[in-house]
Design a protein around this motif. Structure first.
Motif, PDB file in Angstrom:
ATOM      1  N   ILE A 160     -14.890  41.176 -22.731  1.00  8.69           N
ATOM      2  CA  ILE A 160     -14.400  41.133 -21.351  1.00  8.69           C
ATOM      3  C   ILE A 160     -15.553  40.912 -20.374  1.00  8.69           C
ATOM      4  O   ILE A 160     -15.443  40.112 -19.433  1.00  8.69           O
ATOM      5  CB  ILE A 160     -13.638  42.428 -21.014  1.00  8.69           C
ATOM      6  N   LEU A 161     -16.663  41.593 -20.582  1.00 10.60           N
ATOM      7  CA  LEU A 161     -17.813  41.410 -19.693  1.00 10.60           C
ATOM      8  C   LEU A 161     -18.362  39.985 -19.824  1.00 10.60           C
ATOM      9  O   LEU A 161     -18.768  39.369 -18.826  1.00 10.60           O
ATOM     10  CB  LEU A 161     -18.899  42.440 -20.009  1.00 10.60           C
ATOM     11  N   LYS A 162     -18.365  39.466 -21.035  1.00 15.41           N
ATOM     12  CA  LYS A 162     -18.836  38.091 -21.251  1.00 15.41           C
ATOM     13  C   LYS A 162     -17.955  37.101 -20.500  1.00 15.41           C
ATOM     14  O   LYS A 162     -18.462  36.183 -19.830  1.00 15.41           O
ATOM     15  CB  LYS A 162     -18.825  37.783 -22.748  1.00 15.41           C
ATOM     16  N   ILE A 163     -16.651  37.276 -20.581  1.00 13.30           N
ATOM     17  CA  ILE A 163     -15.719  36.392 -19.884  1.00 13.30           C
ATOM     18  C   ILE A 163     -15.869  36.536 -18.378  1.00 13.30           C
ATOM     19  O   ILE A 163     -15.940  35.545 -17.638  1.00 13.30           O
ATOM     20  CB  ILE A 163     -14.267  36.707 -20.311  1.00 13.30           C
ATOM     21  N   THR A 164     -15.917  37.782 -17.904  1.00 16.86           N
ATOM     22  CA  THR A 164     -15.996  38.043 -16.467  1.00 16.86           C
ATOM     23  C   THR A 164     -17.249  37.433 -15.850  1.00 16.86           C
ATOM     24  O   THR A 164     -17.234  36.976 -14.698  1.00 16.86           O
ATOM     25  CB  THR A 164     -15.968  39.557 -16.202  1.00 16.86           C
ATOM     26  N   GLY A 182      -6.286  42.479 -22.328  1.00 21.44           N
ATOM     27  CA  GLY A 182      -5.832  43.856 -22.156  1.00 21.44           C
ATOM     28  C   GLY A 182      -4.480  44.100 -22.798  1.00 21.44           C
ATOM     29  O   GLY A 182      -4.282  45.086 -23.517  1.00 21.44           O
ATOM     30  N   ALA A 183      -3.544  43.189 -22.541  1.00 22.58           N
ATOM     31  CA  ALA A 183      -2.202  43.337 -23.119  1.00 22.58           C
ATOM     32  C   ALA A 183      -2.229  43.165 -24.639  1.00 22.58           C
ATOM     33  O   ALA A 183      -1.551  43.895 -25.367  1.00 22.58           O
ATOM     34  CB  ALA A 183      -1.252  42.319 -22.488  1.00 22.58           C
ATOM     35  N   SER A 184      -3.026  42.213 -25.113  1.00 23.85           N
ATOM     36  CA  SER A 184      -3.120  41.988 -26.560  1.00 23.85           C
ATOM     37  C   SER A 184      -3.714  43.201 -27.264  1.00 23.85           C
ATOM     38  O   SER A 184      -3.204  43.652 -28.298  1.00 23.85           O
ATOM     39  CB  SER A 184      -3.986  40.753 -26.836  1.00 23.85           C
ATOM     40  N   ALA A 185      -4.783  43.738 -26.692  1.00 21.53           N
ATOM     41  CA  ALA A 185      -5.444  44.898 -27.302  1.00 21.53           C
ATOM     42  C   ALA A 185      -4.501  46.096 -27.358  1.00 21.53           C
ATOM     43  O   ALA A 185      -4.432  46.802 -28.366  1.00 21.53           O
ATOM     44  CB  ALA A 185      -6.711  45.240 -26.527  1.00 21.53           C
ATOM     45  N   ASP A 202       1.523  34.453 -26.054  1.00 23.32           N
ATOM     46  CA  ASP A 202       1.973  34.066 -24.715  1.00 23.32           C
ATOM     47  C   ASP A 202       2.540  35.247 -23.946  1.00 23.32           C
ATOM     48  O   ASP A 202       2.414  35.326 -22.717  1.00 23.32           O
ATOM     49  CB  ASP A 202       3.026  32.958 -24.814  1.00 23.32           C
ATOM     50  N   THR A 203       3.152  36.185 -24.660  1.00 18.27           N
ATOM     51  CA  THR A 203       3.740  37.350 -23.989  1.00 18.27           C
ATOM     52  C   THR A 203       2.688  38.276 -23.395  1.00 18.27           C
ATOM     53  O   THR A 203       3.019  39.187 -22.636  1.00 18.27           O
ATOM     54  CB  THR A 203       4.613  38.147 -24.973  1.00 18.27           C
ATOM     55  N   ASP A 204       1.414  38.054 -23.751  1.00 17.37           N
ATOM     56  CA  ASP A 204       0.334  38.865 -23.191  1.00 17.37           C
ATOM     57  C   ASP A 204      -0.146  38.326 -21.844  1.00 17.37           C
ATOM     58  O   ASP A 204      -0.902  38.993 -21.138  1.00 17.37           O
ATOM     59  CB  ASP A 204      -0.861  38.913 -24.153  1.00 17.37           C
ATOM     60  N   LYS A 205       0.283  37.099 -21.504  1.00 16.03           N
ATOM     61  CA  LYS A 205      -0.176  36.473 -20.261  1.00 16.03           C
ATOM     62  C   LYS A 205       0.503  37.107 -19.054  1.00 16.03           C
ATOM     63  O   LYS A 205       1.672  37.473 -19.097  1.00 16.03           O
ATOM     64  CB  LYS A 205       0.118  34.974 -20.282  1.00 16.03           C
ATOM     65  N   GLY A 298      -4.036  50.096 -19.286  1.00 18.55           N
ATOM     66  CA  GLY A 298      -4.107  50.716 -17.970  1.00 18.55           C
ATOM     67  C   GLY A 298      -5.492  50.624 -17.364  1.00 18.55           C
ATOM     68  O   GLY A 298      -5.654  50.422 -16.152  1.00 18.55           O
ATOM     69  N   LYS A 299      -6.502  50.758 -18.188  1.00 18.23           N
ATOM     70  CA  LYS A 299      -7.878  50.714 -17.694  1.00 18.23           C
ATOM     71  C   LYS A 299      -8.293  49.298 -17.303  1.00 18.23           C
ATOM     72  O   LYS A 299      -9.031  49.100 -16.329  1.00 18.23           O
ATOM     73  CB  LYS A 299      -8.821  51.296 -18.739  1.00 18.23           C
ATOM     74  N   ILE A 300      -7.814  48.310 -18.041  1.00 18.72           N
ATOM     75  CA  ILE A 300      -8.158  46.920 -17.723  1.00 18.72           C
ATOM     76  C   ILE A 300      -7.368  46.437 -16.506  1.00 18.72           C
ATOM     77  O   ILE A 300      -7.929  45.842 -15.576  1.00 18.72           O
ATOM     78  CB  ILE A 300      -7.915  46.018 -18.939  1.00 18.72           C
ATOM     79  N   ASP A 301      -6.068  46.708 -16.487  1.00 14.63           N
ATOM     80  CA  ASP A 301      -5.250  46.274 -15.354  1.00 14.63           C
ATOM     81  C   ASP A 301      -5.706  46.921 -14.053  1.00 14.63           C
ATOM     82  O   ASP A 301      -5.749  46.274 -12.999  1.00 14.63           O
ATOM     83  CB  ASP A 301      -3.780  46.607 -15.605  1.00 14.63           C
ATOM     84  N   SER A 302      -6.044  48.211 -14.110  1.00 12.14           N
ATOM     85  CA  SER A 302      -6.460  48.887 -12.878  1.00 12.14           C
ATOM     86  C   SER A 302      -7.803  48.359 -12.374  1.00 12.14           C
ATOM     87  O   SER A 302      -8.018  48.259 -11.160  1.00 12.14           O
ATOM     88  CB  SER A 302      -6.527  50.405 -13.085  1.00 12.14           C
ATOM     89  N   ALA A 303      -8.699  47.985 -13.282  1.00  9.42           N
ATOM     90  CA  ALA A 303      -9.985  47.424 -12.866  1.00  9.42           C
ATOM     91  C   ALA A 303      -9.770  46.151 -12.058  1.00  9.42           C
ATOM     92  O   ALA A 303     -10.408  45.928 -11.030  1.00  9.42           O
ATOM     93  CB  ALA A 303     -10.863  47.144 -14.080  1.00  9.42           C
ATOM     94  N   VAL A 304      -8.851  45.308 -12.527  1.00  8.96           N
ATOM     95  CA  VAL A 304      -8.535  44.074 -11.795  1.00  8.96           C
ATOM     96  C   VAL A 304      -7.749  44.401 -10.530  1.00  8.96           C
ATOM     97  O   VAL A 304      -7.947  43.778  -9.476  1.00  8.96           O
ATOM     98  CB  VAL A 304      -7.746  43.104 -12.693  1.00  8.96           C
ATOM     99  N   GLY A 305      -6.871  45.398 -10.605  1.00  6.22           N
ATOM    100  CA  GLY A 305      -6.132  45.821  -9.419  1.00  6.22           C
ATOM    101  C   GLY A 305      -7.053  46.273  -8.302  1.00  6.22           C
ATOM    102  O   GLY A 305      -6.828  45.960  -7.121  1.00  6.22           O
ATOM    103  N   HIS A 306      -8.108  46.998  -8.648  1.00  2.24           N
ATOM    104  CA  HIS A 306      -9.074  47.440  -7.636  1.00  2.24           C
ATOM    105  C   HIS A 306      -9.686  46.246  -6.917  1.00  2.24           C
ATOM    106  O   HIS A 306      -9.863  46.260  -5.695  1.00  2.24           O
ATOM    107  CB  HIS A 306     -10.195  48.253  -8.296  1.00  2.24           C
ATOM    108  N   VAL A 307     -10.007  45.210  -7.672  1.00  4.11           N
ATOM    109  CA  VAL A 307     -10.622  44.021  -7.074  1.00  4.11           C
ATOM    110  C   VAL A 307      -9.643  43.321  -6.146  1.00  4.11           C
ATOM    111  O   VAL A 307     -10.017  42.852  -5.066  1.00  4.11           O
ATOM    112  CB  VAL A 307     -11.110  43.061  -8.183  1.00  4.11           C
ATOM    113  N   THR A 308      -8.383  43.249  -6.556  1.00  5.07           N
ATOM    114  CA  THR A 308      -7.360  42.628  -5.713  1.00  5.07           C
ATOM    115  C   THR A 308      -7.247  43.350  -4.381  1.00  5.07           C
ATOM    116  O   THR A 308      -7.220  42.726  -3.313  1.00  5.07           O
ATOM    117  CB  THR A 308      -5.990  42.663  -6.421  1.00  5.07           C
TER     118      THR A 308
END
Length: 360
Positions: A160-164, A182-185, A202-205, A298-308
């Motif tokens: 995730i850090l590499k992608i980000t 996040g969803a896949s994991a 695709d359902t993870d998108k 929850g931890k991945i989605d919230s990290a992105v939510g904070h940025v939004t």
């Protein structure tokens, strides 16, 4: 024992009376048991003042009429420190804004964004954050510790850090990949085969059918779902929602377009870099904590939510300031947002339960 910390960690120095928003104000500072016992037994000339300004039953420092720590002087310095020396400080006062996450044979040390000086350092940093590792001979064993899960979480975080931090792609594209992972994991974890966490479907998108409504939902989370720590923060949220959404979707879209254009021509660091640093901050600190509760998504989605949400708060401040924004505004909004989220266990738990993003 392995110790890791971000590459900007050693750049931090408390600026004391120069701080624009001292950590000695408004907060209830809990005194650790060892310091409390030391204060109880203190027999020096400062004893009477010391004992008068401690709430012994609660184990916290008292506040003056202005809501500041009773030991904070008018010049912004600590009266206890002056009379009793730096060794008199309790653990919280001595260590903040340093924060440590503990895992078996691993200590991950960070600096909290709730500190204005830390926010300044990170928001002015343009190169990707890296992490420094050191180790010593100490060893420990945690009972019922899932090392297999932890190892997989380390791999997920590294990817995730590499992608980000891959600046050859737009931040939006990077974020979409992170959310899919996040969803896949989480799905593989619940199926008992986390080793295949990177086999996405695709359902993870994430499915964003209406970006405007997504933004409105995220702002509502702040005002309706979270504990309010500072009353004046509520004023910021109410004002921001009015500035962002009172003109409807067309007005919001036009303001957002002008804001992005303005930022691109301003002297501020790239907006994508600013938001990247915030994603990296939240992911690096909190993702491995899923070893204790299994809530990877929850931890991945919230990290992105904070940025939004921080993006929306910046947009609202820009509108308020007649389409202008200074570095001081960026720093203030980041550290104040961090205080509301990271200084409340209730909020930290809640943001990981919220339905930030909908999958296909």
């Amino acid at each position: 024992m392995i110790y890791s910390y971000p590459d900007y960690y050693k750049k931090f120095r408390c600026i004391a009376d120069k701080c624009p928003d001292t950590c000695c104000s408004d907060w209830q500072i809990v005194i650790d048991d060892e310091s409390l016992e030391k204060y109880r037994n203190y027999a020096g000339e400062y004893r009477q003042t010391l004992h008068r300004n401690i709430q012994w039953e609660e184990g916290v420092f008292g506040h003056n009429r202005k809501g500041k720590c009773a030991f904070l002087r008018d010049d912004g310095l600590c009266d206890m420190y002056k009379h009793m020396g730096k060794d008199s400080l309790c653990t919280t006062c001595r260590e903040y804004p340093r924060h440590t996450e503990e895992f078996e044979n691993i200590r991950e040390i960070s600096l909290s964004l709730s500190c204005p000086e830390v926010a300044r350092i990170l928001m002015q940093k343009t190169e990707p954050v890296t992490f420094v590792c050191e180790e010593d001979d100490e060893e420990e064993v945690f009972e019922d510790y899932d090392y297999f899960l932890f190892s997989n979480l380390e791999d997920i975080r590294e990817e995730i850090l590499k992608i980000t931090q891959n600046r050859e792609e737009s931040l939006k594209a990077r974020i979409r990949k992170v959310l899919q992972i996040g969803a896949s994991a989480q799905r593989h974890y619940e199926e008992g085969d986390l080793i295949d966490w990177d086999e996405c479907e695709d359902t993870d998108k994430v499915c964003v059918k209406d970006e405007y409504e997504l933004f409105r939902k995220h702002m509502r989370f702040l005002s309706e779902e979270l504990e309010l720590l500072y009353q004046d923060w509520d004023d910021v949220l109410v004002e921001s929602e009015v500035l962002l959404f009172d003109q409807g979707e067309s007005g919001f879209t036009e303001n957002k377009k002008r804001f992005l254009s303005w930022w691109g021509n301003s002297s501020l660091p790239s907006l994508e870099i600013v938001l990247e640093q915030i994603v990296v901050y939240f992911i690096s600190i909190y993702l491995l904590g899923a070893v204790y509760d299994g809530n990877i998504l929850g931890k991945i989605d919230s990290a992105v939510g904070h940025v939004t949400v921080i993006f929306l708060l910046l947009l609202a401040r820009w509108i308020k300031c007649s389409e202008k924004l200074e570095m001081a505004d960026l720093i203030e909004l980041v550290y104040r947002y961090s205080r509301e989220i990271e200084h409340s266990d209730e909020n930290l738990d809640r943001v990981e339960e919220l339905d930030w993003f909908i999958r296909i």
